[in-house]
Design an enzyme around this catalytic site. Sequence first.
Site, mmCIF file in Angstrom:
data_model
loop_
_atom_site.group_PDB
_atom_site.id
_atom_site.type_symbol
_atom_site.label_atom_id
_atom_site.label_comp_id
_atom_site.label_asym_id
_atom_site.label_seq_id
_atom_site.Cartn_x
_atom_site.Cartn_y
_atom_site.Cartn_z
ATOM 1 C CE LYS A 228 1.069 1.133 4.435
ATOM 2 N NZ LYS A 228 1.894 2.269 4.783
ATOM 3 N N PRO B 73 9.724 -4.123 -0.441
ATOM 4 C CG PRO B 73 10.456 -1.929 -0.757
ATOM 5 C CD PRO B 73 9.467 -2.925 -1.263
ATOM 6 C CB ALA C 296 12.117 -1.778 7.277
ATOM 7 N N GLY C 297 9.977 -0.685 4.422
ATOM 8 C CA GLY C 297 9.933 0.347 3.383
ATOM 9 C C GLY C 297 8.747 1.285 3.479
ATOM 10 C CG MET D 213 5.718 0.742 0.174
ATOM 11 S SD MET D 213 6.091 0.418 -1.528
ATOM 12 C CE MET D 213 4.465 0.047 -2.185
ATOM 13 N N GLY E 212 4.858 -4.427 3.942
ATOM 14 C CA GLY E 212 5.214 -5.763 3.449
ATOM 15 C C GLY E 212 4.893 -6.857 4.453
ATOM 16 N N GLY E 213 5.260 -6.677 5.703
ATOM 17 C CA GLY E 213 4.988 -7.681 6.732
ATOM 18 C C GLY E 213 3.487 -7.863 6.930
ATOM 19 C CB SER E 214 0.704 -5.419 7.160
ATOM 20 O OG SER E 214 1.283 -4.731 8.236
ATOM 21 C CB ALA E 215 1.427 -7.543 2.228
ATOM 22 C CG ASP F 85 -0.341 -0.737 7.945
ATOM 23 O OD1 ASP F 85 -1.044 0.187 8.407
ATOM 24 O OD2 ASP F 85 0.870 -0.612 7.685
HETATM 25 P P1 ATP Z 1 4.525 -0.549 7.654
HETATM 26 O O1 ATP Z 1 4.426 0.124 6.320
HETATM 27 O O2 ATP Z 1 3.321 -1.428 7.957
HETATM 28 O O3 ATP Z 1 4.915 0.317 8.772
HETATM 29 P P2 ATP Z 1 6.978 -1.644 6.695
HETATM 30 O O4 ATP Z 1 6.617 -2.084 5.320
HETATM 31 O O5 ATP Z 1 7.715 -0.360 6.828
HETATM 32 O O6 ATP Z 1 5.688 -1.642 7.568
HETATM 33 P P3 ATP Z 1 7.805 -4.330 7.205
HETATM 34 O O7 ATP Z 1 8.443 -4.721 5.924
HETATM 35 O O8 ATP Z 1 6.435 -4.834 7.448
HETATM 36 O O9 ATP Z 1 7.840 -2.754 7.383
HETATM 37 O O10 ATP Z 1 8.780 -4.836 8.374
HETATM 38 C C1 ATP Z 1 9.151 -4.106 9.492
HETATM 39 C C2 ATP Z 1 10.013 -5.014 10.376
HETATM 40 O O11 ATP Z 1 9.213 -6.100 10.842
HETATM 41 C C3 ATP Z 1 11.172 -5.643 9.619
HETATM 42 O O12 ATP Z 1 12.337 -4.890 9.776
HETATM 43 C C4 ATP Z 1 11.281 -7.038 10.227
HETATM 44 O O13 ATP Z 1 12.244 -7.073 11.270
HETATM 45 C C5 ATP Z 1 9.938 -7.326 10.878
HETATM 46 N N1 ATP Z 1 9.112 -8.326 10.163
HETATM 47 C C6 ATP Z 1 8.308 -9.223 10.747
HETATM 48 N N2 ATP Z 1 7.635 -9.946 9.841
HETATM 49 C C7 ATP Z 1 8.021 -9.510 8.627
HETATM 50 C C8 ATP Z 1 7.667 -9.888 7.308
HETATM 51 N N3 ATP Z 1 6.789 -10.865 7.044
HETATM 52 N N4 ATP Z 1 8.239 -9.205 6.303
HETATM 53 C C9 ATP Z 1 9.113 -8.196 6.565
HETATM 54 N N5 ATP Z 1 9.501 -7.830 7.788
HETATM 55 C C10 ATP Z 1 8.952 -8.465 8.828
#
Ligand code: ATP
Length: 317
Positions: free
Chosen positions: A26, A113, A115-116, A118, A120-123, A155
């Site tokens: 997202k 990516p 921690a980007g 977007m 990713g972990g929530s997806a 998210d």
């Molecule tokens: P948001 O946009 O929801 O704040 P994000 O996209 O910035 O999240 P994520 O990629 O979801 O960040 O990951 C944040 C941290 O969560 C990572 O640095 C990692 O240590 C941890 N993590 C736990 N599960 C996952 C996963 N399935 N994919 C990526 N990171 C994960």
Amino acid sequence: MSYLRAIHPKRSGGELAGVQVCCPGKVNLFLSAGSPTSDGYHPLTTVFQAVNVHETVIASVRDHQTSVTMSLESPNPSVPTDESNLAVRAALLFKKRYGITQGVHLHVDKKIPAAGGMAGGSADAAATLRACDALFNSEASLEDLESLARELGADVPFLLTGGVALAEGRGDLITPLTTDMELTWVLAFQREGLSTPAVFREFDRLHDGREELTPAAMPEPLIKALREGDIDLLADSLCNDLEQAAINLHPDMAETLRLARSSGALAAMVSGSGPTVAALVTGPEQARSVQTLLETLPQVAGTMIVHGPVAGAHVEN
Ligand code: ATP
């Protein structure tokens, strides 16, 4: 909602089969944050748009095990594969809620990516909930899945349905918005990720000592722009309260934003808590010229042209 029904894993020709689910990431078209409440959470008013950069989760049953295991298509030191992974937590929560004893293996192909900003972990978590539902024929309603999603992260509920939605509370109270408008974005991924809690701490530090912040009310101009298909009004209505905090922690992003804004793009912003920069463009032709420019920056690890809105987590097989 009955949790007592016998639940049987999906089988194909007598064999236990994997279920493949695809889930988008997202961008936030609007993100207004308030001061943290006593539980430490920041109240938000945000508008999410799901865009077509997808995670793929294949979930399969491990008959003689009880645990949840996980593998990554491309191992990445910043993505754990133990119980701290949001996808593993989603499968454990699903198993517990539906009384499932068999083990589950998750194979995850990440394209968003880490921690980007977007989600990713929530997806991965949203994809896992959908995959477990299909794998065990649990016939959970969307409301059932949303209540599990809410326990996993703010998210996650939006990513079950995708599209465009207004989100309030912690970002988990979703009101879908209807629009015929398709937006094209150039995403610039930065070399280093950003921790969402660290960005909120910096946001608090920036507002320390000032009056209590409340998140903005419904962003009427943005909603009008989406309803009427007015791209100029939409570009003017994009807003992210976390942008300065993210730039303070990741100063290179200021340059990426500057270049995106001077490249002819309609607007550029930080996606969520960053550090991904999203440039809104008029269409594929402008997208390619903005992309070429952004790729010249040393801090940009990669770029991608995406569009939204797209559907949320969905089964592919
Ligand atoms: P948001 O946009 O929801 O704040 P994000 O996209 O910035 O999240 P994520 O990629 O979801 O960040 O990951 C944040 C941290 O969560 C990572 O640095 C990692 O240590 C941890 N993590 C736990 N599960 C996952 C996963 N399935 N994919 C990526 N990171 C994960």
